[in-house]
Design a protein around this motif. Structure first.
Motif, PDB file in Angstrom:
ATOM      1  N   UNK A 361    -106.545 -17.343  60.563  1.00 36.02           N
ATOM      2  CA  UNK A 361    -105.752 -16.128  60.367  1.00 36.02           C
ATOM      3  C   UNK A 361    -104.966 -16.152  59.062  1.00 36.02           C
ATOM      4  N   UNK A 362    -105.649 -16.486  57.983  1.00 34.09           N
ATOM      5  CA  UNK A 362    -105.000 -16.494  56.675  1.00 34.09           C
ATOM      6  C   UNK A 362    -104.514 -15.105  56.268  1.00 34.09           C
ATOM      7  N   UNK A 363    -105.063 -14.052  56.877  1.00 35.65           N
ATOM      8  CA  UNK A 363    -104.689 -12.709  56.437  1.00 35.65           C
ATOM      9  C   UNK A 363    -103.196 -12.455  56.608  1.00 35.65           C
ATOM     10  N   UNK A 364    -102.594 -12.986  57.694  1.00 34.79           N
ATOM     11  CA  UNK A 364    -101.167 -12.744  57.893  1.00 34.79           C
ATOM     12  C   UNK A 364    -100.349 -13.455  56.812  1.00 34.79           C
ATOM     13  N   UNK A 365    -100.806 -14.626  56.378  1.00 27.97           N
ATOM     14  CA  UNK A 365    -100.143 -15.314  55.265  1.00 27.97           C
ATOM     15  C   UNK A 365    -100.297 -14.496  53.991  1.00 27.97           C
ATOM     16  N   UNK A 366    -101.519 -14.018  53.763  1.00 32.03           N
ATOM     17  CA  UNK A 366    -101.797 -13.230  52.562  1.00 32.03           C
ATOM     18  C   UNK A 366    -100.927 -11.976  52.510  1.00 32.03           C
ATOM     19  N   UNK A 367    -100.767 -11.300  53.650  1.00 33.38           N
ATOM     20  CA  UNK A 367     -99.972 -10.072  53.688  1.00 33.38           C
ATOM     21  C   UNK A 367     -98.478 -10.359  53.642  1.00 33.38           C
ATOM     22  N   UNK A 368     -98.063 -11.526  54.119  1.00 31.86           N
ATOM     23  CA  UNK A 368     -96.647 -11.866  54.108  1.00 31.86           C
ATOM     24  C   UNK A 368     -96.163 -12.411  52.782  1.00 31.86           C
ATOM     25  N   UNK A 369     -97.080 -12.931  51.968  1.00 33.84           N
ATOM     26  CA  UNK A 369     -96.684 -13.589  50.728  1.00 33.84           C
ATOM     27  C   UNK A 369     -95.878 -12.708  49.775  1.00 33.84           C
ATOM     28  N   UNK A 370     -96.214 -11.422  49.588  1.00 37.51           N
ATOM     29  CA  UNK A 370     -95.405 -10.611  48.659  1.00 37.51           C
ATOM     30  C   UNK A 370     -93.929 -10.554  49.024  1.00 37.51           C
ATOM     31  N   UNK A 371     -93.603 -10.630  50.320  1.00 38.55           N
ATOM     32  CA  UNK A 371     -92.198 -10.560  50.735  1.00 38.55           C
ATOM     33  C   UNK A 371     -91.394 -11.723  50.173  1.00 38.55           C
ATOM     34  N   UNK A 372     -92.012 -12.886  50.038  1.00 38.59           N
ATOM     35  CA  UNK A 372     -91.279 -14.054  49.539  1.00 38.59           C
ATOM     36  C   UNK A 372     -90.918 -13.897  48.072  1.00 38.59           C
ATOM     37  N   UNK A 373     -91.646 -13.067  47.350  1.00 32.47           N
ATOM     38  CA  UNK A 373     -91.389 -12.883  45.925  1.00 32.47           C
ATOM     39  C   UNK A 373     -90.348 -11.794  45.670  1.00 32.47           C
ATOM     40  N   UNK A 374     -89.882 -11.176  46.755  1.00 30.91           N
ATOM     41  CA  UNK A 374     -88.843 -10.159  46.660  1.00 30.91           C
ATOM     42  C   UNK A 374     -87.544 -10.650  47.287  1.00 30.91           C
ATOM     43  N   UNK A 375     -87.659 -11.341  48.432  1.00 27.24           N
ATOM     44  CA  UNK A 375     -86.479 -11.798  49.171  1.00 27.24           C
ATOM     45  C   UNK A 375     -85.591 -12.679  48.294  1.00 27.24           C
ATOM     46  N   UNK A 376     -84.269 -12.473  48.423  1.00 26.00           N
ATOM     47  CA  UNK A 376     -83.331 -13.279  47.649  1.00 26.00           C
ATOM     48  C   UNK A 376     -83.250 -12.897  46.182  1.00 26.00           C
ATOM     49  N   UNK A 377     -83.845 -11.767  45.818  1.00 22.43           N
ATOM     50  CA  UNK A 377     -83.908 -11.355  44.419  1.00 22.43           C
ATOM     51  C   UNK A 377     -85.322 -11.549  43.901  1.00 22.43           C
ATOM     52  N   UNK A 378     -85.896 -10.536  43.305  1.00 27.14           N
ATOM     53  CA  UNK A 378     -87.299 -10.580  42.873  1.00 27.14           C
ATOM     54  C   UNK A 378     -87.535 -11.656  41.820  1.00 27.14           C
ATOM     55  N   UNK A 379     -88.804 -11.994  41.622  1.00 31.13           N
ATOM     56  CA  UNK A 379     -89.161 -12.986  40.606  1.00 31.13           C
ATOM     57  C   UNK A 379     -88.614 -12.599  39.240  1.00 31.13           C
ATOM     58  N   UNK A 380     -88.649 -11.304  38.945  1.00 21.83           N
ATOM     59  CA  UNK A 380     -88.182 -10.853  37.626  1.00 21.83           C
ATOM     60  C   UNK A 380     -86.687 -11.135  37.441  1.00 21.83           C
ATOM     61  N   UNK A 381     -85.914 -10.922  38.501  1.00 24.52           N
ATOM     62  CA  UNK A 381     -84.482 -11.217  38.440  1.00 24.52           C
ATOM     63  C   UNK A 381     -84.263 -12.710  38.230  1.00 24.52           C
ATOM     64  N   UNK A 382     -85.031 -13.539  38.948  1.00 21.92           N
ATOM     65  CA  UNK A 382     -84.865 -14.994  38.809  1.00 21.92           C
ATOM     66  C   UNK A 382     -85.188 -15.461  37.387  1.00 21.92           C
ATOM     67  N   UNK A 383     -86.198 -14.861  36.775  1.00 18.71           N
ATOM     68  CA  UNK A 383     -86.560 -15.261  35.404  1.00 18.71           C
ATOM     69  C   UNK A 383     -85.462 -14.863  34.425  1.00 18.71           C
ATOM     70  N   UNK A 384     -84.847 -13.710  34.649  1.00 21.09           N
ATOM     71  CA  UNK A 384     -83.722 -13.326  33.795  1.00 21.09           C
ATOM     72  C   UNK A 384     -82.566 -14.309  33.941  1.00 21.09           C
TER      73      UNK A 384
END
Length: 405
Positions: A361-384
């Motif tokens: 059931x990798x699909x649930x991991x695949x669909x959940x992964x984008x949330x981790x890149x937003x939670x706690x501040x998006x990747x773009x914010x972290x790079x800034x």
């Protein structure tokens, strides 16, 4: 026997007395939910799962193992990074309940209360969060204020004995199960910067005027929520930190949330590297040097993620100050790369899974992964944050009065 060995023996005895060992070799037939934590899991009975987690947390607290690095006077164990690592390594070997439903309260709300809470708030809230009596949630983001958190419009107005709050929050993980929420609201306008004039509150989620509505995600779960606040009364005693200084309180919570992306106890995803190795073997890709190289890369990144917090503790001041952003970026990127390897190996079958052997059931991991890149501040914010605070690069050009975490 030294102190670490004695601690390890105590932890081992705790788990051995209560839980069966987790299989060291993953067997055929592991089901759909075995790859994701509670945040991405469709549970038959979410409330029953929560009660199991709270009971387990009570047992940890009774054994002095619930809040390993917390101050002793507030119910913590007063231990350090080494003990936390030992505990995590041993806990992974046993089939204990998932504590993901308690994560927000313990890793986001609790650090802010510890730093900014009054004596009464610390004594009331912290032991209860860590022994399972209280479940917490975070009430920061709004429909028009996510990464740009300073744009929030939820208002708190002063009344006799406290505040009246009106507004809407969104993407509040576990709010439908929570007893308390960490609520950021605007209490005054400041012409200089929007991050001023914000105040943090500890909200009783059972207060009249609080409405929680689940939001169904593309994973099929409804763990996120929108929360409506209709003239909700919050007493003065539940202001967290000073009035107008909510931005500083929020940053403690956000830094802790980012920092804990490297903590195996977060359990957003479960044993991904183990499953990837088995998938590679099952589909006959182990003889492919490219696949083996990517497995090795995933392993190296997992080890680096586990060791980053300890390494950053001795880094230079600017780097250490932005360490939570670095951990969050590295950990989520490591998971993204690992899942992409699974996508490349499984092909279209990754989204046609049944939870059967070879797909897990990798699909649930695949669909959940984008949330981790937003939670706690998006990747773009972290790079800034890393560019400006750790590397000393010039701030990017931003609209007048803009501020961000």
């Amino acid at each position: 026997m030294n102190e670490i060995e004695a601690f390890a023996a105590r932890v081992e005895a705790f788990f051995k007395d209560r839980f069966p060992p987790r299989p060291q070799t993953l067997e055929h037939g592991w089901g759909d939910d075995s790859m994701v934590g509670a945040a991405f899991r469709v549970a038959a009975d979410e409330h029953a799962d929560l009660e199991r987690a709270r009971h387990y947390q009570h047992e940890l607290a009774d054994a002095g193992l619930a809040w390993l690095d917390g101050p002793v006077e507030l119910g913590g164990a007063g231990l350090g990074v080494a003990e936390r690592r030992v505990f995590a390594e041993i806990a992974r070997r046993y089939d204990a309940p998932d504590l993901n439903s308690l994560l927000v309260g313990q890793q986001i709300l609790a650090p802010a209360v510890l730093v900014y809470g009054s004596t009464e708030q610390r004594e009331r809230v912290l032991p209860a969060l860590w022994n399972g009596d209280l479940v917490g949630c975070q009430l920061f983001s709004e429909p028009g204020a996510g990464s740009d958190l300073a744009a929030l419009t939820t208002r708190a107005r002063r009344v006799d004995g406290g505040w009246r709050v009106t507004g809407q929050k969104v993407w509040s993980s576990g709010a439908h199960l929570a007893h308390v929420g960490e609520l950021l609201a605007r209490t005054s306008e400041d012409p200089g910067t929007r991050s001023r004039g914000l105040t943090m509150f500890v909200l009783d989620m059972a207060s009249p005027g609080v409405t929680v509505r689940p939001l169904r995600q593309m994973t099929g779960t409804a763990h996120f929520n929108e929360v409506f606040l209709d003239d909700v009364f919050i007493p003065d005693g539940d202001v967290l930190g000073a009035v107008g200084e909510g931005w500083a309180v929020a940053n403690v919570s956000l830094s802790s949330e980012r920092d804990n992306f490297g903590d195996s106890g977060s359990d957003l995803f479960l044993r991904l590297l183990d499953r990837l190795v088995l998938v590679v073997r099952e589909v006959g890709a182990w003889s492919n040097p490219g696949a083996r190289d990517r497995i090795a890369d995933a392993y190296i990144r997992e080890v680096v993620t586990e060791n980053l917090p300890e390494s950053l503790a001795t880094a230079s001041a600017p780097v250490a100050a932005a360490g939570a952003s670095l951990i969050k970026l590295f950990a989520t990127d490591a998971d993204r790369r690992l899942v992409q390897t699974a996508v490349d190996i499984l092909g279209p079958s990754i989204v046609a899974d049944t939870g059967a052997w070879g797909t897990f059931a990798w699909s649930r991991v695949l669909l959940g992964m984008p949330a981790t890149r937003i939670a706690g501040g998006s990747d773009e914010i972290q790079r800034n944050i890393l560019a400006e605070r750790a590397l000393g690069l010039p701030r990017e050009v931003r609209p007048l009065q803009e501020d961000r975490s």
